[in-house]
Scaffold this motif. Sequence first.
Motif, PDB file in Angstrom:
ATOM      1  N   LEU A   1      21.805  13.817 125.289  1.00  0.00           N
ATOM      2  CA  LEU A   1      21.904  14.929 125.937  1.00  0.00           C
ATOM      3  C   LEU A   1      21.530  16.233 125.518  1.00  0.00           C
ATOM      4  O   LEU A   1      20.907  16.920 126.061  1.00  0.00           O
ATOM      5  CB  LEU A   1      23.414  14.812 126.636  1.00  0.00           C
ATOM      6  N   CYS A   2      22.023  16.509 124.261  1.00  0.00           N
ATOM      7  CA  CYS A   2      21.783  17.773 123.451  1.00  0.00           C
ATOM      8  C   CYS A   2      20.294  17.978 123.516  1.00  0.00           C
ATOM      9  O   CYS A   2      19.661  18.887 123.787  1.00  0.00           O
ATOM     10  CB  CYS A   2      22.263  17.686 122.358  1.00  0.00           C
ATOM     11  N   SER A   3      19.600  17.046 122.974  1.00  0.00           N
ATOM     12  CA  SER A   3      18.133  16.955 122.806  1.00  0.00           C
ATOM     13  C   SER A   3      17.521  17.323 124.096  1.00  0.00           C
ATOM     14  O   SER A   3      16.582  17.902 124.208  1.00  0.00           O
ATOM     15  CB  SER A   3      17.512  15.753 122.240  1.00  0.00           C
ATOM     16  N   GLU A   4      17.895  16.670 125.265  1.00  0.00           N
ATOM     17  CA  GLU A   4      17.184  16.818 126.603  1.00  0.00           C
ATOM     18  C   GLU A   4      17.550  18.349 127.090  1.00  0.00           C
ATOM     19  O   GLU A   4      16.625  19.144 127.763  1.00  0.00           O
ATOM     20  CB  GLU A   4      17.672  15.964 127.652  1.00  0.00           C
ATOM     21  N   VAL A   5      18.710  18.805 126.891  1.00  0.00           N
ATOM     22  CA  VAL A   5      19.049  20.266 127.081  1.00  0.00           C
ATOM     23  C   VAL A   5      18.234  21.114 126.564  1.00  0.00           C
ATOM     24  O   VAL A   5      17.471  22.177 127.263  1.00  0.00           O
ATOM     25  CB  VAL A   5      20.776  20.510 126.765  1.00  0.00           C
TER      26      VAL A   5
ATOM     27  N   ALA B   1      23.967  23.449 124.794  1.00  0.00           N
ATOM     28  CA  ALA B   1      23.486  22.966 123.795  1.00  0.00           C
ATOM     29  C   ALA B   1      24.095  22.942 122.390  1.00  0.00           C
ATOM     30  O   ALA B   1      24.577  21.938 121.690  1.00  0.00           O
ATOM     31  CB  ALA B   1      21.697  23.048 123.329  1.00  0.00           C
ATOM     32  N   SER B   2      24.679  24.135 122.044  1.00  0.00           N
ATOM     33  CA  SER B   2      25.220  24.607 120.792  1.00  0.00           C
ATOM     34  C   SER B   2      26.810  23.808 120.738  1.00  0.00           C
ATOM     35  O   SER B   2      27.172  23.196 119.788  1.00  0.00           O
ATOM     36  CB  SER B   2      25.286  25.968 120.747  1.00  0.00           C
ATOM     37  N   VAL B   3      27.393  23.817 122.075  1.00  0.00           N
ATOM     38  CA  VAL B   3      28.586  23.195 122.303  1.00  0.00           C
ATOM     39  C   VAL B   3      28.496  21.766 122.172  1.00  0.00           C
ATOM     40  O   VAL B   3      29.276  21.131 121.425  1.00  0.00           O
ATOM     41  CB  VAL B   3      29.346  23.490 123.681  1.00  0.00           C
ATOM     42  N   LEU B   4      27.333  21.084 122.579  1.00  0.00           N
ATOM     43  CA  LEU B   4      27.265  19.721 122.449  1.00  0.00           C
ATOM     44  C   LEU B   4      27.047  19.393 121.150  1.00  0.00           C
ATOM     45  O   LEU B   4      27.559  18.327 120.475  1.00  0.00           O
ATOM     46  CB  LEU B   4      26.121  19.236 123.276  1.00  0.00           C
ATOM     47  N   ASP B   5      26.163  20.024 120.051  1.00  0.00           N
ATOM     48  CA  ASP B   5      26.010  20.161 118.990  1.00  0.00           C
ATOM     49  C   ASP B   5      27.301  19.946 117.828  1.00  0.00           C
ATOM     50  O   ASP B   5      27.650  19.290 117.297  1.00  0.00           O
ATOM     51  CB  ASP B   5      25.154  21.195 118.209  1.00  0.00           C
ATOM     52  N   GLY B   6      28.105  21.006 118.344  1.00  0.00           N
ATOM     53  CA  GLY B   6      29.587  20.954 117.792  1.00  0.00           C
ATOM     54  C   GLY B   6      30.448  19.686 118.071  1.00  0.00           C
ATOM     55  O   GLY B   6      31.102  19.158 117.278  1.00  0.00           O
ATOM     56  N   LEU B   7      30.413  19.107 119.416  1.00  0.00           N
ATOM     57  CA  LEU B   7      30.969  18.008 119.644  1.00  0.00           C
ATOM     58  C   LEU B   7      30.555  16.742 118.980  1.00  0.00           C
ATOM     59  O   LEU B   7      31.175  15.929 118.559  1.00  0.00           O
ATOM     60  CB  LEU B   7      31.049  17.806 121.227  1.00  0.00           C
ATOM     61  N   VAL B   8      28.970  16.652 118.727  1.00  0.00           N
ATOM     62  CA  VAL B   8      28.414  15.520 118.081  1.00  0.00           C
ATOM     63  C   VAL B   8      29.089  15.762 116.563  1.00  0.00           C
ATOM     64  O   VAL B   8      29.367  14.609 115.973  1.00  0.00           O
ATOM     65  CB  VAL B   8      26.954  15.648 118.067  1.00  0.00           C
ATOM     66  N   ARG B   9      29.062  16.737 115.995  1.00  0.00           N
ATOM     67  CA  ARG B   9      29.520  16.817 114.728  1.00  0.00           C
ATOM     68  C   ARG B   9      31.170  16.559 114.517  1.00  0.00           C
ATOM     69  O   ARG B   9      31.490  15.886 113.631  1.00  0.00           O
ATOM     70  CB  ARG B   9      29.610  18.491 114.268  1.00  0.00           C
ATOM     71  N   ASP B  10      32.006  16.868 115.539  1.00  0.00           N
ATOM     72  CA  ASP B  10      33.155  16.426 115.434  1.00  0.00           C
ATOM     73  C   ASP B  10      33.453  14.993 115.590  1.00  0.00           C
ATOM     74  O   ASP B  10      34.208  14.321 114.993  1.00  0.00           O
ATOM     75  CB  ASP B  10      34.160  17.152 116.640  1.00  0.00           C
ATOM     76  N   LEU B  11      32.592  14.427 116.533  1.00  0.00           N
ATOM     77  CA  LEU B  11      32.815  12.856 116.698  1.00  0.00           C
ATOM     78  C   LEU B  11      32.220  12.313 115.265  1.00  0.00           C
ATOM     79  O   LEU B  11      32.622  11.180 114.947  1.00  0.00           O
ATOM     80  CB  LEU B  11      31.713  12.451 117.953  1.00  0.00           C
ATOM     81  N   ALA B  12      31.267  12.953 114.910  1.00  0.00           N
ATOM     82  CA  ALA B  12      30.740  12.099 113.581  1.00  0.00           C
ATOM     83  C   ALA B  12      31.749  12.159 112.380  1.00  0.00           C
ATOM     84  O   ALA B  12      31.899  11.297 111.862  1.00  0.00           O
ATOM     85  CB  ALA B  12      29.246  12.640 113.058  1.00  0.00           C
ATOM     86  N   GLU B  13      32.614  13.390 112.541  1.00  0.00           N
ATOM     87  CA  GLU B  13      33.539  13.255 111.610  1.00  0.00           C
ATOM     88  C   GLU B  13      34.884  12.323 111.799  1.00  0.00           C
ATOM     89  O   GLU B  13      35.094  11.659 110.884  1.00  0.00           O
ATOM     90  CB  GLU B  13      34.324  14.601 111.437  1.00  0.00           C
ATOM     91  N   VAL B  14      35.184  12.171 112.946  1.00  0.00           N
ATOM     92  CA  VAL B  14      36.008  10.995 113.464  1.00  0.00           C
ATOM     93  C   VAL B  14      35.717   9.752 113.350  1.00  0.00           C
ATOM     94  O   VAL B  14      36.390   8.671 112.776  1.00  0.00           O
ATOM     95  CB  VAL B  14      36.422  11.275 115.036  1.00  0.00           C
ATOM     96  N   GLU B  15      34.276   9.528 113.650  1.00  0.00           N
ATOM     97  CA  GLU B  15      33.758   8.389 113.166  1.00  0.00           C
ATOM     98  C   GLU B  15      33.748   7.708 111.738  1.00  0.00           C
ATOM     99  O   GLU B  15      34.083   6.553 111.323  1.00  0.00           O
ATOM    100  CB  GLU B  15      32.094   8.294 113.809  1.00  0.00           C
ATOM    101  N   ALA B  16      33.342   8.862 110.931  1.00  0.00           N
ATOM    102  CA  ALA B  16      33.693   8.517 109.539  1.00  0.00           C
ATOM    103  C   ALA B  16      35.077   8.363 109.212  1.00  0.00           C
ATOM    104  O   ALA B  16      35.322   7.240 108.212  1.00  0.00           O
ATOM    105  CB  ALA B  16      33.045   9.942 108.643  1.00  0.00           C
TER     106      ALA B  16
END
Length: 476
Positions: free
Chosen positions: A102-106, A43-58
Motif C-alpha cells: 500500500l505504501c508503494s502504491e501511495v 506514505a511516511s506514516v505507513l513506513d513507520g507502521l511497517v517498521r513497527d510491525l517488522a520489530e514486533v515480527e522479529a
Amino acid sequence: MAEVSPAGSGGAPVPSAPVDGMLRIRGGVGGLSFSFEELLAGASVLDGLVRDLAEVEAEAEGVRRALFPYQSDSYSSGSTAIVAVGEAARALGRVRTELERLCSEVRASHREYESAEARNTLLLRIGRTGPGYGPLWGLAGLPPPTVRDTVQDDFSLTTGMLALLLGLPAGAAAAGGPAGGVRAAIRGLTDAPGLHFLRPRPVRIAGRETRTEEADVSPAGLLLRAGAVGRNSGEIEVLRLGERGNRAWAVIIPGTQLDGQPQGTNPFDAAGIAEGLGFDSAETAAAIREALAEAGAEAGDQVAAVGYSQGGIHAMNLGRDRAFLADYELKFVLTAGSPVGAIEPGAGTSSLHLEHEQDWVPGADGLPNPDLLDRVTVTLTTPIPGHEWLEPGMGPGHALERYADGARDVAASQDPSLQASTAALAAVVGAGGTATVTRFSFRREALPPQRGTPVAPGPRRSTGEKPADPAQQPAA
C-alpha cells in the motif's frame, strides 16, 4: 491542477483549477501541493507502521525460538505454544507485506500526480507561448490565454516590459538584461545612465494623524481602505485592533502614485516599484517598522499587512525583512493586483492574493505565486464591460473596486482553501469594531542633482512625475 472531463464525453481530460463561481483557486488546504504533501505524509506514516510491525515480527520470532528448549517438558502444550507464536509472527508478516504494498502504491500515485501536473503546466505554457498553437489550443477545449498569463510569460522570457511597468521609455529595461529575471534587471536599470532616480533612498516619516473609528476588517473592507489611503500621496495607515493583551495591528499600503509630491520624494512612485521588486523594499520596510513603533506597537505584536498593486509588493517584502520580523510577528498578508510570485515570506506568515485574469500587473514579475498550504491565490474571472477598456489607467482588470467585489466573494465562499485563509486573517484582525487609526505621511529623501547638471524645469515624461520644486532640492 486537477484534470476534469465530463462523464461520458469520451474527451481527453484537460487541466483545470478548482472553481467557485467566478473564482479560480490555487493553493491552501485544497491545493495540489498540500494534497501531494498529504500523500507523502501518509506514505511516511505507513513506513513507520511497517517498521513497527517488522520489530514486533522479529520479537515474536525470538519468542518462538526461545520456547524450543521447553518443548520437551510438555511436548503437547510446548508444541502448541510454539505453533501459536509462529502463526502470529506469520500473520504480522502478512500485514506488514500488505502495508508495504500500500505504501508503494501511495508513493507511485504521488509520482503519477506530479508527472500529470508537470505535463499540464507544460501544455498550458505551450498553448500560451508557442507560435501557431493558438487555434489548436481552442480546438483542444483548453482555456484561452489571459492577459495575466501572457504578461507573466513575456516577463519570464524578457524584461523589456519593465519600461511599461516603471513608466520608462520603450526598451529602457533592456539595460538590465534578461539574466537573473526581473529582480536582476531592475538592479541593472538603476546603474544605467539617466535612471539613477530608481535607486533606493531613505524614507522618513514626515507627519502623522490619529483618530478613532469603526473599521471594517473584512478582506473587502481592508482593500477599500488601501484605495482611500491612496488618494493622499505618500501615506500609509496603521490600525490598532483589540485591547492590550489581545492586540494586533493592520498596515495598509496603497498602490503606485505618480503625482502629488515634489519629484522623487513620494516612496510609492515608479521608483517604489523598483525598490520593491529589485531591492526587497528595504527603505520602505524600515519606515513601516518605525511607523508601527510610533503608533504604539510592541515587540512580538501580531501584524497583518494589506497592499494593493505596488503596496502588495511592500507588504509581502515585510515577510522577509529580518529587522521587521525581529520586532513583530507578521501573521498575514493580503494583496490585490500585485506581482509577488518571486517573494517568499518567512515561516508562520499566511497570505491571500487576489488577481484578475485580465489584469497584467500581477504577472509583471514573470512568476506565478507558489501553490502552498499557507499561500492562496484567487484568480477573478468576472467579465469586464467593453467600454471600460477605453478608460485610461492600468487597465480595467486592475481596478481596485473590482478586487473589492472579488474579496466579498472570497469571504462568502465555501471553498476549504478560502475558508481557512479568511479564518487566518480574522484570527489576527478580529471581527472589526472600534480601531485606533493612524495615518502616516512618508517622504523619500530628495534626489540631489547630478554635479554639473542643471535641474530641468519641465516634467520628466519618462516617469510620469511632476517637476521638482527647486526650493526643495539640496545644494549640489
